[in-house]
Write a protein that holds these residues in place. Structure first.
Motif, PDB file in Angstrom:
ATOM      1  N   GLY A 161     -10.783   2.075  -5.897  1.00  0.00           N
ATOM      2  CA  GLY A 161     -10.193   3.058  -4.994  1.00  0.00           C
ATOM      3  C   GLY A 161     -10.936   3.247  -3.686  1.00  0.00           C
ATOM      4  N   ASN A 214     -10.238  -3.614  -7.105  1.00  0.00           N
ATOM      5  CA  ASN A 214      -9.218  -2.800  -6.444  1.00  0.00           C
ATOM      6  C   ASN A 214      -8.946  -1.491  -7.177  1.00  0.00           C
ATOM      7  OD1 ASN A 214      -8.762  -4.325  -4.135  1.00  0.00           O
ATOM      8  ND2 ASN A 214      -7.312  -5.682  -5.159  1.00  0.00           N
ATOM      9  N   SER A 215      -9.367  -1.411  -8.437  1.00  0.00           N
ATOM     10  CA  SER A 215      -9.228  -0.152  -9.174  1.00  0.00           C
ATOM     11  C   SER A 215     -10.315   0.845  -8.784  1.00  0.00           C
ATOM     12  CB  SER A 215      -9.278  -0.411 -10.683  1.00  0.00           C
ATOM     13  OG  SER A 215     -10.578  -0.797 -11.093  1.00  0.00           O
ATOM     14  N   ASN A 241      -0.813   4.526  -0.218  1.00  0.00           N
ATOM     15  CA  ASN A 241      -1.605   5.559   0.425  1.00  0.00           C
ATOM     16  C   ASN A 241      -1.346   5.543   1.931  1.00  0.00           C
ATOM     17  OD1 ASN A 241      -4.056   6.563   1.909  1.00  0.00           O
ATOM     18  ND2 ASN A 241      -4.750   7.044  -0.154  1.00  0.00           N
ATOM     19  N   LYS A 295      -8.752  -7.311  -9.902  1.00  0.00           N
ATOM     20  CA  LYS A 295      -8.112  -6.120 -10.465  1.00  0.00           C
ATOM     21  C   LYS A 295      -9.121  -4.982 -10.621  1.00  0.00           C
ATOM     22  CE  LYS A 295      -5.244  -4.548 -14.327  1.00  0.00           C
ATOM     23  NZ  LYS A 295      -4.576  -4.944 -15.598  1.00  0.00           N
ATOM     24  N   GLU A 303       0.828  -1.213   0.000  1.00  0.00           N
ATOM     25  CA  GLU A 303       0.000   0.000   0.000  1.00  0.00           C
ATOM     26  C   GLU A 303       0.860   1.260   0.000  1.00  0.00           C
ATOM     27  OE1 GLU A 303      -2.692   2.218  -0.666  1.00  0.00           O
ATOM     28  OE2 GLU A 303      -3.654   0.333  -0.043  1.00  0.00           O
ATOM     29  N   GLY A 314     -10.752   1.285  -0.967  1.00  0.00           N
ATOM     30  CA  GLY A 314      -9.678   1.137   0.003  1.00  0.00           C
ATOM     31  C   GLY A 314     -10.125   0.708   1.389  1.00  0.00           C
ATOM     32  N   ARG A 371      -5.338   1.254  -2.473  1.00  0.00           N
ATOM     33  CA  ARG A 371      -5.304   0.290  -3.565  1.00  0.00           C
ATOM     34  C   ARG A 371      -5.923  -1.060  -3.196  1.00  0.00           C
ATOM     35  NH1 ARG A 371       0.927  -0.403  -4.904  1.00  0.00           N
ATOM     36  NH2 ARG A 371       0.065  -1.841  -6.457  1.00  0.00           N
ATOM     37  N   THR A 372      -6.224  -1.291  -1.921  1.00  0.00           N
ATOM     38  CA  THR A 372      -6.752  -2.587  -1.495  1.00  0.00           C
ATOM     39  C   THR A 372      -8.192  -2.457  -1.024  1.00  0.00           C
ATOM     40  OG1 THR A 372      -4.514  -3.163  -0.735  1.00  0.00           O
ATOM     41  CG2 THR A 372      -6.309  -4.657  -0.143  1.00  0.00           C
TER      42      THR A 372
END
Length: 282
Positions: free
Chosen positions: A237, A234-235, A41, A231, A39, A239, A246-247
Motif C-alpha cells: 500500500g 503491491n499489497s 485511489n 503481489k 488504480e 503506492g 495499489r501500485t
C-alpha cells in the motif's frame, strides 16, 4: 576481424546518454499507463497521470525526465571478432558521457573522490561505471543506463546461508521495498540477482532491470517467484510517491547464476518510476 572506431563509440554513447534521459522506456511508460487505468485511489491516480504527462513533456520538449540524471552505467557486449581502433574503449565511453551531458545540459552528479570532505564534483558526470562481456560475433552492443541515487541508496545485498528457504528470500526483498518507502519515488521496478558471488549478484540485479517489464522470465520457477513478489509488494500500500495506492511496483525481474555450495548471495536493485536505459548495436 571487424574494425570499430573509438570515435563511433563516443558518438553512440553521447547519443544514448541523451536518449535515455529524455525518452522514457516504452515498456515503463506502458506499465505506468496500465497502472493508471486500474488504480482506484484518487490521489494515486492523479500522481500516475502527472508522471505520464511529465514523460510526454520531456520527450516533446527534449528535457530530462528527472532532475537526477544519474550516474551512467554502461553495459557492453563486445564481440570477440571486433577490434577497436583509434583509441581505447574506456576512454571512448567516458568521452561520450562527457559530451552527452554537456550538450544536453544534463545535471552532472559525479564526485571525483567519494570520501567525506573530498567530494568535489567532476563537472562532467564521468567516469561511467562500465561492465564488459565478451561474446561471440563481430558486433558491439552498448546499453546506457543512468542510475539516480534516490533509488540506488535503498538497494540492498544480503549473504544468506545456503540453508535459507525461499520464504526468507522473499521476506528480504519485500522488507527492502517496505523500508525504502517513498524514497525511491515509486512506483518502482525491482531487479533481483540471486547467486554467483557478492558482486556478481549485485550486477545481476542491475542487469535484471534492463529486461522489458512486459517480458516474462524464461525460467518458470523464477517467473512464479516474480509474480508472488509483485503481489506482496503491491499489497504494502505504499503506492505512487509513497502516498498510498495499489501500485508500489510496476514489475519484478530476477536473474540467477550458479553459486558456491556454502553461500547464497541475494541483491535487490530498486529503480524508480523513471527507469531509464537506451541501447544500440554497432
Amino acid at each position: 576481424m571487424r574494425k570499430v572506431s573509438a570515435k563511433l563509440i563516443t558518438d553512440v554513447v553521447r547519443d544514448l546518454c541523451i536518449d535515455a534521459n529524455i525518452n522514457l522506456r516504452r515498456d515503463i511508460f506502458s506499465a505506468l499507463k496500465k497502472a493508471y487505468i486500474v488504480e482506484k485511489n484518487r490521489r494515486a491516480k492523479q500522481i500516475l497521470e502527472i508522471l505520464l504527462t511529465n514523460a510526454e513533456i520531456a520527450k516533446t520538449k527534449l528535457l530530462p525526465i528527472c532532475q537526477d540524471t544519474g550516474m551512467v552505467v554502461v553495459h557492453i557486449q563486445l564481440g570477440q571478432d571486433v577490434r577497436i581502433v583509434g583509441g581505447d574503449l574506456k576512454s571512448a565511453i567516458n568521452k561520450g558521457v562527457r559530451l552527452g551531458y554537456r550538450e544536453a545540459f544534463l545535471r552532472k552528479s559525479v564526485v571525483s573522490d567519494p570520501l567525506p570532505l573530498q567530494r568535489i564534483n567532476s563537472g562532467t558526470n564521468a567516469p561511467a561505471i562500465i561492465y564488459t562481456d565478451i561474446v561471440k560475433g563481430n558486433k558491439l552492443k552498448l546499453t546506457v543506463s543512468p542510475k539516480g541515487f534516490g533509488c540506488e541508496n535503498v538497494s540492498r545485498i544480503k549473504m544468506f546461508d545456503p540453508t535459507a528457504d525461499i520464504d526468507e528470500l522473499e521476506d528480504f526483498v519485500v522488507e527492502t521495498v517496505k523500508e525504502a518507502g517513498s524514497k525511491p519515488c515509486p512506483p518502482v521496478y525491482v531487479g533481483i540477482g540471486i547467486g554467483g558471488t557478492m558482486e556478481k549478484s549485485a550486477l545481476l540485479s542491475k542487469e535484471a532491470l534492463l529486461r522489458p517489464i512486459t517480458k516474462k522470465n524464461e525460467k518458470l520457477n523464477l517467473a512464479r517467484l516474480e509474480k508472488r513478489l509483485l503481489k506482496r509488494i503491491n499489497s504494502l500500500g505504499i503506492g505512487p510517491m509513497g502516498l498510498g495506492g495499489r501500485t508500489t511496483a510496476l514489475g519484478v525481474s530476477i536473474l540467477a547464476y550458479p553459486t558456491h555450495i556454502a553461500g547464497l548471495p541475494v541483491s535487490v536493485s530498486i529503480s524508480c518510476h523513471a527507469t531509464r536505459s537506451a541501447t544500440k548495436i554497432i
